[in-house]
Enzyme design. Structure first.
Site, mmCIF file in Angstrom:
data_model
loop_
_atom_site.group_PDB
_atom_site.id
_atom_site.type_symbol
_atom_site.label_atom_id
_atom_site.label_comp_id
_atom_site.label_asym_id
_atom_site.label_seq_id
_atom_site.Cartn_x
_atom_site.Cartn_y
_atom_site.Cartn_z
ATOM 1 N N ASP A 66 1.041 -1.128 0.122
ATOM 2 C CA ASP A 66 0.207 -0.264 0.207
ATOM 3 C C ASP A 66 0.715 1.616 -0.328
ATOM 4 O OD1 ASP A 66 -2.749 2.000 0.305
ATOM 5 O OD2 ASP A 66 -1.445 2.157 2.332
ATOM 6 N N CYS A 67 0.301 2.316 0.219
ATOM 7 C CA CYS A 67 1.589 2.930 -0.667
ATOM 8 C C CYS A 67 0.538 4.112 0.111
ATOM 9 C CB CYS A 67 1.181 4.218 -1.749
ATOM 10 S SG CYS A 67 2.487 5.522 -2.165
#
Length: 241
Positions: free
Chosen positions: A12-13
């Site tokens: 995930d960013c």
């Protein structure tokens, strides 16, 4: 299970590598100045999470920056304050200003020496280019909500990622899904039998901030309070400590 058992990290960013809670709160400051009485940071983030999650369910194909413009409108209406369409659009574009966590770039550069790095993010491609420049690493694959046509925690996003990585010979057993959000990432990762690493950025805070309550605690295989701690643990695993 050891960190050295894997050859691919799927990330995930926003919330994990990019400090989206700071970005969200800063992007809403002009609107918040009109709200009386003033709201706490967590009240703002929790309202944002509720409207964002709802909008992602109703318009899964909408680009993230356009979706954020709608979230801005819904927040202004909930708080009973005026807004303009231009403000909504500007908020959607504010993603490009969201800062990286201070340890993200260095940790990613280290981990790149030992893993393939893959992004699976609820973002549009244009917005991610600004975040990627802050992270200063070349990812082996970048898969966005815009590519897939839906937003995590939809299983479609994980199906797509596993299909595309599988076509490159990357087995599910070799993947460690690395994320902050229990709601968006760890619960669906459990459903797909993926090993998971929790980067618990909110470890010193209560509540879930800009993510929804997952309802129950998913299974976590590794937990670190920062990306720097993750990189350090990998170094120790290599050295046999």
């Amino acid at each position: 299970m050891k960190l050295t058992d894997f050859d691919t990290l799927t990330f995930d960013c926003y919330g994990t590598l990019i400090d989206w809670e700071t970005g969200i709160f800063d992007g809403l400051r002009a609107l918040l100045h009109r709200v009386k009485p003033a709201l706490t940071r967590d009240q703002v983030l929790e309202a944002h999470a509720r409207h964002e999650s709802s909008q992602q369910r109703y318009t899964p194909g909408k680009r993230y920056q356009a979706l954020l413009a709608i979230v801005y409108k819904r927040l202004a209406e909930e708080w009973g304050v005026s807004y303009t369409h231009d403000e909504c659009i500007a908020y959607g574009r504010s993603i490009r200003d969201w800062p990286a966590f201070a340890d993200s770039a260095d940790a990613l550069r280290y981990l790149k020496q030992h893993y393939k790095l893959v992004i699976l993010s609820n973002v549009d491609n244009e917005s991610f280019t600004y975040s990627n420049a802050k992270l200063r690493v070349e990812f082996d694959a970048i898969m966005t909500a815009e590519d897939i046509g839906s937003y995590k925690p939809s299983p479609r996003n994980f199906e797509y990622m596993l299909e595309k990585l599988g076509e490159r010979g990357i087995r599910k057993e070799a993947i460690l899904h690395t994320a902050e959000s229990l709601f968006h990432d760890h619960k669906p990762a459990n459903e797909f039998g993926l090993a998971s690493c929790w980067i618990y950025r909110r470890h010193s805070q209560t509540g879930f901030g800009a993510t929804m309550d997952p309802g129950s605690q998913p299974k976590i295989d590794f937990r670190f309070d920062s990306m720097a701690d993750f990189a350090k643990a990998h170094q120790e695993a290599l050295s046999g400590k």
